[in-house]
Enzyme design. Sequence first.
Site, mmCIF file in Angstrom:
data_model
loop_
_atom_site.group_PDB
_atom_site.id
_atom_site.type_symbol
_atom_site.label_atom_id
_atom_site.label_comp_id
_atom_site.label_asym_id
_atom_site.label_seq_id
_atom_site.Cartn_x
_atom_site.Cartn_y
_atom_site.Cartn_z
ATOM 1 N N CYS A 118 6.297 130.833 89.093
ATOM 2 C CA CYS A 118 5.200 129.972 89.546
ATOM 3 C C CYS A 118 5.800 128.630 89.944
ATOM 4 O O CYS A 118 6.666 128.105 89.240
ATOM 5 C CB CYS A 118 4.178 129.808 88.430
ATOM 6 N N HIS A 140 -2.584 136.531 90.436
ATOM 7 C CA HIS A 140 -1.909 135.350 89.885
ATOM 8 C C HIS A 140 -2.718 134.087 90.175
ATOM 9 O O HIS A 140 -2.948 133.254 89.281
ATOM 10 C CB HIS A 140 -0.503 135.247 90.497
ATOM 11 N N GLU A 141 -3.187 133.948 91.414
ATOM 12 C CA GLU A 141 -3.922 132.744 91.796
ATOM 13 C C GLU A 141 -5.314 132.695 91.159
ATOM 14 O O GLU A 141 -5.783 131.623 90.771
ATOM 15 C CB GLU A 141 -4.001 132.613 93.322
ATOM 16 N N HIS A 200 -4.977 131.330 87.813
ATOM 17 C CA HIS A 200 -4.927 129.855 87.852
ATOM 18 C C HIS A 200 -6.343 129.275 87.826
ATOM 19 O O HIS A 200 -6.617 128.319 87.090
ATOM 20 C CB HIS A 200 -4.203 129.347 89.105
#
Length: 136
Positions: free
Chosen positions: A85, A126-127, A130
């Site tokens: 990241c 993954h995003e 976040h």
Amino acid sequence: MIRPIMKDIFFLNQKSEPATESDKQIAIDLLDTLKAHEEGCVGMAANMIGVKKCIIAVNMGFMNVAMFNPKIVKRSGKYETEEGCLSLTGVRKCTRYQEIEVEYQDMNWKKQRQKYTGWTAQIIQHEIDHCNGIVI
């Protein structure tokens, strides 16, 4: 506008607020910042540029796409992998899904529902993590 990358874990661990149509400039800044870091980055969430809004930008291979309020509505093919990241150093283990279906609003604020597989699906997961305050 290219923005600096947020590295404050306390900030990154906070859940993002829903995006609204008036947040379009944030998505543009996110896309600009992703483009500026394309040699080492394939996706970004708005909190990575210091904005707690549920917006992500993803490299789809041929172009970068912004998604507002993305939600995974279906997933299958669980697997273990390692990811890095831009906001962190090193790589960490995580669980992902080979196939996902995502609902989101596009840059024209039209509702979309798309299926993604493989690498693109992994980036999106993954995003979205976040946006939910989950850092690998």
